[in-house]
Enzyme design. Sequence first.
Site, PDB file in Angstrom:
ATOM      1  N   SER A 199       9.827 -12.927  62.829  1.00 16.90           N
ATOM      2  CA  SER A 199       9.297 -13.743  61.734  1.00 16.90           C
ATOM      3  C   SER A 199       9.026 -12.923  60.475  1.00 16.90           C
ATOM      4  O   SER A 199       8.601 -11.769  60.555  1.00 16.90           O
ATOM      5  CB  SER A 199       7.993 -14.413  62.179  1.00 16.90           C
ATOM      6  OG  SER A 199       7.366 -15.064  61.104  1.00 16.90           O
ATOM      7  N   TYR A 255      11.210 -16.675  55.484  1.00 17.98           N
ATOM      8  CA  TYR A 255      10.536 -17.752  54.747  1.00 17.98           C
ATOM      9  C   TYR A 255      10.711 -17.464  53.269  1.00 17.98           C
ATOM     10  O   TYR A 255      10.522 -16.323  52.829  1.00 17.98           O
ATOM     11  CB  TYR A 255       9.038 -17.797  55.073  1.00 17.98           C
ATOM     12  CG  TYR A 255       8.672 -18.616  56.285  1.00 17.98           C
ATOM     13  CD1 TYR A 255       9.192 -19.888  56.489  1.00 17.98           C
ATOM     14  CD2 TYR A 255       7.776 -18.120  57.221  1.00 17.98           C
ATOM     15  CE1 TYR A 255       8.829 -20.648  57.595  1.00 17.98           C
ATOM     16  CE2 TYR A 255       7.409 -18.869  58.335  1.00 17.98           C
ATOM     17  CZ  TYR A 255       7.938 -20.132  58.514  1.00 17.98           C
ATOM     18  OH  TYR A 255       7.586 -20.875  59.604  1.00 17.98           O
ATOM     19  N   THR A 303      14.479 -20.269  57.581  1.00 22.39           N
ATOM     20  CA  THR A 303      13.740 -21.456  58.035  1.00 22.39           C
ATOM     21  C   THR A 303      13.377 -22.315  56.840  1.00 22.39           C
ATOM     22  O   THR A 303      12.728 -21.845  55.908  1.00 22.39           O
ATOM     23  CB  THR A 303      12.460 -21.033  58.781  1.00 22.39           C
ATOM     24  OG1 THR A 303      12.830 -20.224  59.894  1.00 22.39           O
ATOM     25  CG2 THR A 303      11.683 -22.249  59.276  1.00 22.39           C
ATOM     26  N   LYS A 307      17.668 -22.763  59.804  1.00 23.13           N
ATOM     27  CA  LYS A 307      16.812 -23.282  60.894  1.00 23.13           C
ATOM     28  C   LYS A 307      15.912 -24.398  60.384  1.00 23.13           C
ATOM     29  O   LYS A 307      15.268 -24.252  59.346  1.00 23.13           O
ATOM     30  CB  LYS A 307      15.936 -22.154  61.442  1.00 23.13           C
ATOM     31  CG  LYS A 307      14.897 -22.584  62.471  1.00 23.13           C
ATOM     32  CD  LYS A 307      14.186 -21.383  63.077  1.00 23.13           C
ATOM     33  CE  LYS A 307      13.147 -21.736  64.111  1.00 23.13           C
ATOM     34  NZ  LYS A 307      11.848 -22.118  63.551  1.00 23.13           N
ATOM     35  N   HIS A 362      10.634 -27.551  64.672  1.00 19.54           N
ATOM     36  CA  HIS A 362       9.583 -26.542  64.578  1.00 19.54           C
ATOM     37  C   HIS A 362       8.565 -26.722  65.721  1.00 19.54           C
ATOM     38  O   HIS A 362       7.373 -26.486  65.556  1.00 19.54           O
ATOM     39  CB  HIS A 362       8.880 -26.656  63.221  1.00 19.54           C
ATOM     40  CG  HIS A 362       8.439 -25.345  62.621  1.00 19.54           C
ATOM     41  ND1 HIS A 362       9.138 -24.699  61.627  1.00 19.54           N
ATOM     42  CD2 HIS A 362       7.365 -24.549  62.871  1.00 19.54           C
ATOM     43  CE1 HIS A 362       8.496 -23.579  61.282  1.00 19.54           C
ATOM     44  NE2 HIS A 362       7.411 -23.459  62.037  1.00 19.54           N
TER      45      HIS A 362
HETATM   46  C1  FNR Z   1       6.265 -20.984  65.204  1.00 19.19           C
HETATM   47  N1  FNR Z   1       7.501 -21.238  64.609  1.00 19.19           N
HETATM   48  C2  FNR Z   1       7.913 -20.445  63.552  1.00 19.19           C
HETATM   49  N2  FNR Z   1       9.161 -20.615  63.014  1.00 19.19           N
HETATM   50  C3  FNR Z   1       9.595 -19.819  62.019  1.00 19.19           C
HETATM   51  O1  FNR Z   1      10.737 -19.984  61.581  1.00 19.19           O
HETATM   52  N3  FNR Z   1       8.799 -18.816  61.532  1.00 19.19           N
HETATM   53  C4  FNR Z   1       7.541 -18.587  62.004  1.00 19.19           C
HETATM   54  O2  FNR Z   1       6.844 -17.676  61.559  1.00 19.19           O
HETATM   55  C5  FNR Z   1       7.052 -19.455  63.028  1.00 19.19           C
HETATM   56  N4  FNR Z   1       5.793 -19.300  63.542  1.00 19.19           N
HETATM   57  C6  FNR Z   1       5.404 -20.025  64.639  1.00 19.19           C
HETATM   58  C7  FNR Z   1       4.145 -19.785  65.206  1.00 19.19           C
HETATM   59  C8  FNR Z   1       3.786 -20.447  66.374  1.00 19.19           C
HETATM   60  C9  FNR Z   1       2.461 -20.156  67.012  1.00 19.19           C
HETATM   61  C10 FNR Z   1       4.676 -21.383  66.961  1.00 19.19           C
HETATM   62  C11 FNR Z   1       4.338 -22.080  68.256  1.00 19.19           C
HETATM   63  C12 FNR Z   1       5.884 -21.651  66.381  1.00 19.19           C
HETATM   64  C13 FNR Z   1       8.435 -22.227  65.191  1.00 19.19           C
HETATM   65  C14 FNR Z   1       9.303 -21.585  66.274  1.00 19.19           C
HETATM   66  O3  FNR Z   1      10.217 -20.677  65.729  1.00 19.19           O
HETATM   67  C15 FNR Z   1      10.120 -22.617  67.076  1.00 19.19           C
HETATM   68  O4  FNR Z   1      10.826 -23.447  66.176  1.00 19.19           O
HETATM   69  C16 FNR Z   1       9.250 -23.491  67.977  1.00 19.19           C
HETATM   70  O5  FNR Z   1       8.176 -22.768  68.530  1.00 19.19           O
HETATM   71  C17 FNR Z   1      10.125 -24.029  69.109  1.00 19.19           C
HETATM   72  O6  FNR Z   1       9.424 -24.910  69.897  1.00 19.19           O
HETATM   73  P1  FNR Z   1       8.766 -24.530  71.318  1.00 19.19           P
HETATM   74  O7  FNR Z   1       9.757 -23.746  72.123  1.00 19.19           O
HETATM   75  O8  FNR Z   1       7.519 -23.742  71.003  1.00 19.19           O
HETATM   76  O9  FNR Z   1       8.474 -25.878  71.865  1.00 19.19           O
END
Ligand code: FNR
Length: 349
Positions: A105, A128, A154, A216, A240
């Site tokens: 990330s 981001y 993303t 994404k 997400h």
């Molecule tokens: C995320 N996700 C996320 N996505 C991204 O592109 N950059 C990020 O910094 C974050 N940070 C983040 C923090 C936390 C605590 C969670 C749970 C999720 C989204 C992540 O990449 C992904 O899309 C989802 O977590 C997928 O779903 P599941 O597997 O958690 O159900």
Amino acid sequence: MNAALASLRAGAERRLPAAVLNYLEGAAGDGLSARANRAAFDRIPIVPRPLAAVAGGDTRVTLFGRTYQHPLLLAPVAYQRLFHPDGECAGALAAQAQGGAMVVSTLASLPWKEIQAAHDGGAWFQLYWQGGRAATSEVLARARADGFSVLVFTVDAPVKEATFALPPGVAAVNVREQVAPPTGASAVFDGWMAIAPTWEDFAWLRARWDGPLILKGILHPDDARCAVALGADGIVVSNHGGRVLDGAPASLDALPGIVAAVGARVPVLLDSGVRSGADAFRALALGATAVLIGRPYVWGLASDGARGVAQAIRILRDELEMTMALAGCRRLTDIHAAPAAEDFTPPPV
Ligand code: FNR
């Protein structure tokens, strides 16, 4: 859910402070999209195909010029020192050891360079938008210098609301504070959206990044078409994890339309709600090339650092292999949701 994975989740629940657990498990609004993710997977049956010769099978997949041992990538998750002192380095080590890849990330809590070193240079970078082209350009240059070549942009979370106060010692150490949005009549249109990226910025980004570029957070087939027309090398179909727009469709429900739109041209990946190897199988059956997992590997991280993440990946890999074997698939490319063919010819025996 598999008992071993449930036990990692229980370990995370025991160890993490309530606010951190809430941040990890949280979903937007009433949790409609988070529930829709689960329901969508549960609706897809997996038909057994006994007596198929599957000895010697494998789960290998080639993505952007690299071959991985399995199609289970670690999704970008921010601030991982919230969950374990080893933070993102634990996941990087585990992903590497398991022959897969982690997406790091923008908001990582350890230096990108250290994480990339723990991954032997194989980690992908998640971007981001930094409020404007100059600041984004600076982040891209550093990511490149730290050894990243695959970029995952993303785009589904332009408004970052502070969800909870980070404890001391945990921060997005690689980037400056998010620029404050300008003020105007509308905090959304004149504020947050004034510093959010547009398709023009995506075209700009494409021209600046010479490695694979993946978008994404796509759920509409026309957005996937637009991304590919502007030079995207891949798509991650994602809501997400149900954390942004409550009411967004389940990623799995959006997948077939996006595969139909662009699947012949670029790999289509999926995340949001994958909780088992059988779920990965379902996504692949609907046309995904690979999946990303989010919360399940963080359960492993919170329970037991790198070992816990490796265990989470291994559990899903084993389940995927078992599901493939029972469904008569030796390779990922054998996984299809196709009904019985009309012009069926029996295999030679
Ligand atoms: C995320 N996700 C996320 N996505 C991204 O592109 N950059 C990020 O910094 C974050 N940070 C983040 C923090 C936390 C605590 C969670 C749970 C999720 C989204 C992540 O990449 C992904 O899309 C989802 O977590 C997928 O779903 P599941 O597997 O958690 O159900």
